[in-house]
Design a protein around this motif. Sequence first.
Motif, short mmCIF file in Angstrom:
data_model
loop_
_atom_site.label_atom_id
_atom_site.label_comp_id
_atom_site.label_asym_id
_atom_site.label_seq_id
_atom_site.Cartn_x
_atom_site.Cartn_y
_atom_site.Cartn_z
N PRO A 27 0.82 -1.22 0.00
CA PRO A 27 0.00 0.00 0.00
C PRO A 27 0.85 1.27 0.00
N VAL A 56 3.43 2.07 -1.61
CA VAL A 56 3.93 2.52 -2.93
C VAL A 56 2.93 2.27 -4.05
N ASP A 57 1.88 1.47 -3.79
CA ASP A 57 0.94 1.09 -4.85
C ASP A 57 -0.39 1.81 -4.77
N ALA A 58 -0.51 2.74 -3.84
CA ALA A 58 -1.74 3.53 -3.76
C ALA A 58 -1.33 5.00 -3.75
#
Lengths: 179, 179
Positions: free
Chosen positions: B167, B169-171
Amino acid sequence: MTGNEPAEDPTAARSLRDTAREGEVRFDGPPPAYDDAGLVFIGRIRSPWKTCETCPKNRRAALEAGETGVLEIDPRWRPALAGLAVGDVVWCLTFLDGADRDLALQKPRHSGDVRATFTLRSPARPNPIGLHLARIEAIDPEAGRVTIDAVDVLDGTPLLDIKPYYPSVDAPSAGTSEG
Amino acid sequence: MTGNEPAEDPTAARSLRDTAREGEVRFDGPPPAYDDAGLVFIGRIRSPWKTCETCPKNRRAALEAGETGVLEIDPRWRPALAGLAVGDVVWCLTFLDGADRDLALQKPRHSGDVRATFTLRSPARPNPIGLHLARIEAIDPEAGRVTIDAVDVLDGTPLLDIKPYYPSVDAPSAGTSEG
């Protein structure tokens, strides 16, 4: 020099890593031919980072570093940029061409633990495709230039794709436990 | 048949699309060689979907369909699965080998609009790499079998990579406006 070329070989400063760290394990057998499918580079990412040592390890560190990056899209592919806008959040897929492709267990630079490759986001993996979330800060589709808010790859890294980020499919369902 | 082979050619049921829809535009010039970099397929995804018409178009639709999928990892790459666990959320990267690679503007099957390729998640793109979020429901690393909660690709789709979802780095950052 035409002015469209990078000022230097973008791959020149890469630190290829061909030696294993303690505890690392390579996949069995000789390397495969890597010819199950082929890729075309649609452009390159320009970044301030010339060495692995200075390059932020992920988006969070890249945002802290406070430097933008630029996607330079080759002319052929620029028509596919139409409609992208400032503020859009996109996935950038890269080919991390300096990465070791045959590590099964590896010891990341930033960690003391030896871990299996598919539990890590390390560039070292059978297909070294990087996945990077970014927000568009400026875009000139005709010139093939897309400025992004943060960049965690070396200058000159090949770009494979740009995809829109969709919360409805790119985030785990609400109420789940991962964190 | 050894029991390890698929019961049928996994690509046999694919509907390749080689005709443009109204308003679609192809990239200029002859197709590139697609040889800037090469990929190795680490396995295949087994899914209930044999045709494009029945295949869910994304994770949301796949969850609604209520069918699981299985990542079948080839023996060589199985050591890299160690430590993945039930409940983990991962990215699966696939090679959507039936996709058209030369559409700049396209008209998605589920939409009436002609849009630029990099504003869409359509499989049709210069490098048809699919990005699929999934939750692990069962895993047998030695057998190279990873059961995932939802699957939006055709049976037999080649698998390129498994990455953990983070979360951090991916949101997009909290407090931002995209929705």
